[in-house]
Write an enzyme that holds these catalytic residues in place. Structure first.
Site, PDB file in Angstrom:
ATOM      1  N   PRO A   2      36.367 -39.390  50.097  1.00  0.00           N
ATOM      2  CA  PRO A   2      37.027 -38.139  50.098  1.00  0.00           C
ATOM      3  C   PRO A   2      38.579 -38.285  49.369  1.00  0.00           C
ATOM      4  O   PRO A   2      39.101 -39.139  49.747  1.00  0.00           O
ATOM      5  CB  PRO A   2      37.226 -37.733  51.515  1.00  0.00           C
ATOM      6  CG  PRO A   2      36.716 -39.220  52.230  1.00  0.00           C
ATOM      7  CD  PRO A   2      36.639 -40.101  51.313  1.00  0.00           C
ATOM      8  N   GLU A   3      38.920 -37.310  48.540  1.00  0.00           N
ATOM      9  CA  GLU A   3      40.279 -37.280  48.129  1.00  0.00           C
ATOM     10  C   GLU A   3      40.823 -36.046  48.684  1.00  0.00           C
ATOM     11  O   GLU A   3      40.389 -35.309  49.429  1.00  0.00           O
ATOM     12  CB  GLU A   3      40.322 -37.473  46.524  1.00  0.00           C
ATOM     13  CG  GLU A   3      39.514 -38.522  46.196  1.00  0.00           C
ATOM     14  CD  GLU A   3      39.443 -38.611  44.415  1.00  0.00           C
ATOM     15  OE1 GLU A   3      40.512 -38.154  43.789  1.00  0.00           O
ATOM     16  OE2 GLU A   3      38.800 -39.420  44.133  1.00  0.00           O
ATOM     17  N   HIS A  92      26.089 -44.622  63.025  1.00  0.00           N
ATOM     18  CA  HIS A  92      27.796 -44.876  62.539  1.00  0.00           C
ATOM     19  C   HIS A  92      28.710 -43.962  63.118  1.00  0.00           C
ATOM     20  O   HIS A  92      29.542 -43.606  62.659  1.00  0.00           O
ATOM     21  CB  HIS A  92      27.755 -44.850  61.123  1.00  0.00           C
ATOM     22  CG  HIS A  92      26.978 -46.117  60.625  1.00  0.00           C
ATOM     23  ND1 HIS A  92      27.451 -47.315  60.851  1.00  0.00           N
ATOM     24  CD2 HIS A  92      25.693 -45.885  59.609  1.00  0.00           C
ATOM     25  CE1 HIS A  92      26.295 -47.900  60.011  1.00  0.00           C
ATOM     26  NE2 HIS A  92      25.628 -47.082  59.590  1.00  0.00           N
ATOM     27  N   ARG A 111      31.041 -47.520  56.378  1.00  0.00           N
ATOM     28  CA  ARG A 111      31.873 -48.775  55.971  1.00  0.00           C
ATOM     29  C   ARG A 111      33.036 -49.058  56.642  1.00  0.00           C
ATOM     30  O   ARG A 111      33.762 -49.884  56.791  1.00  0.00           O
ATOM     31  CB  ARG A 111      32.142 -48.662  54.368  1.00  0.00           C
ATOM     32  CG  ARG A 111      30.931 -48.393  53.447  1.00  0.00           C
ATOM     33  CD  ARG A 111      31.263 -48.053  52.228  1.00  0.00           C
ATOM     34  NE  ARG A 111      31.999 -49.261  51.383  1.00  0.00           N
ATOM     35  CZ  ARG A 111      32.421 -49.372  50.081  1.00  0.00           C
ATOM     36  NH1 ARG A 111      32.277 -47.995  49.409  1.00  0.00           N
ATOM     37  NH2 ARG A 111      33.003 -50.113  49.708  1.00  0.00           N
TER      38      ARG A 111
END
Length: 273
Positions: A2-3, A92, A111
């Site tokens: 995500p930016e 997760h 991650r």
DNA sequence: CGGTGGACCTGCTGGC
DNA sequence: TGCCAGCAGGTCCACC
């Protein structure tokens, strides 16, 4: 992943559904993301009421009515979604907040490059995560002269400069790549060899590409969704990112891929100089 | 001081 | 069909 546009889309999608909600219970299932989770501070959010949703760069800021702020960063693979509390934890799902609406705000991050931490009342500006962050590119829109000034003492390729959060926040690999295409500038061009007109084009391109991406719900390459689970559509509008070998949408030349600082850059060798 | 390269993680894909 | 190298939207730190 995500930016800035993805975080802004997420912020807007969650805002209506989170404002005024009380945190009933905090569930922790991991010890650390990119930094250790402060279990005590996170658990102590129980009982607080959500009063505002903000954003700083790629950080989502969930303000509580007592002045504390829960800051969340999604790293490369993070997702934040709101769904019924009765649903089982998802894979997760490292951190979750049960709300008085019967829903659960779930942070998933395979991650674990993301982050979640509590900032005490009144110390947002002092927090080390934010202290050295650069300028927000939207709001008061970025101008070419300002970019030139920020780059004045720098060297190196313009793409690295654009992605350096100490100068301008929120622009990651996708949007740096796309802004450079729109501005007609090669990603490996040195900042020393960019003139006033090109800085102006670049500033405008950054603002335009970010605003368009927000309008189109962000870029979903793999798994980005807003808070309700809806994917974005800006990936359709990507001109060169991820399109090695495809035809440039402007001149039909083949899009090239190069590696800079370990990250892929894509550009049209004819349209970008 | 500024810039670069590697480290941190897991999961998916494409080529053999 | 199956395996594995390569790659992924970000950031930080040691090093030059």
């Amino acid at each position: 992943m995500p930016e800035l546009p993805e975080i802004e889309v997420l912020r807007r999608s969650l805002e209506r559904r989170l404002l005024g909600r009380r945190v009933v219970r905090v569930r922790l299932r991991a010890l650390a993301l990119r930094e250790p989770l402060d279990r005590r501070a996170l658990r102590a959010l129980g009982g607080a009421r959500i009063s505002a949703l903000g954003r700083r760069g790629k950080y989502l800021l969930i303000a509580l009515d007592d002045g504390r702020t829960l800051a969340v960063h999604l790293g490369m693979s993070g997702r934040l979604t709101l769904s019924p509390a009765a649903a089982a934890p998802e894979p997760h799902e490292h951190l979750a907040f049960e709300l008085d609406s019967g829903e659960r705000l779930r942070l998933r991050d395979p991650r674990r490059f993301g982050a979640a931490f509590v900032v005490p009342a009144g110390s947002l500006d002092d927090d080390a995560h934010f202290a050295h962050l650069g300028r927000e590119p939207l709001g008061e829109p970025l101008a070419g002269a300002e970019l030139a000034r920020l780059a004045a003492r720098g060297r190196g390729p313009v793409k690295s400069f654009l992605m350096d959060g100490r100068r301008v926040v929120g622009v990651g690999n996708i949007y740096a790549t796309e802004a450079l295409f729109r501005a007609g500038i090669r990603p490996d061009r040195g900042v020393r060899r960019i003139g006033a007109a090109a800085w102006e084009r670049l500033a405008r391109a950054v603002v335009e590409v970010l605003e368009q991406a927000i309008r189109e719900g962000g870029t979903t390459l793999n798994d980005f969704t807003d808070g309700a689970g809806a994917p974005g559509e800006f990936q359709i509008s990507l001109a060169v990112y991820g399109r090695e070998g495809e035809a440039c949408p402007r001149c039909a030349r083949r899009v090239r891929r190069i590696v800079q600082s370990g990250r892929s850059s894509y550009f049209c060798p004819r349209c970008q100089r």
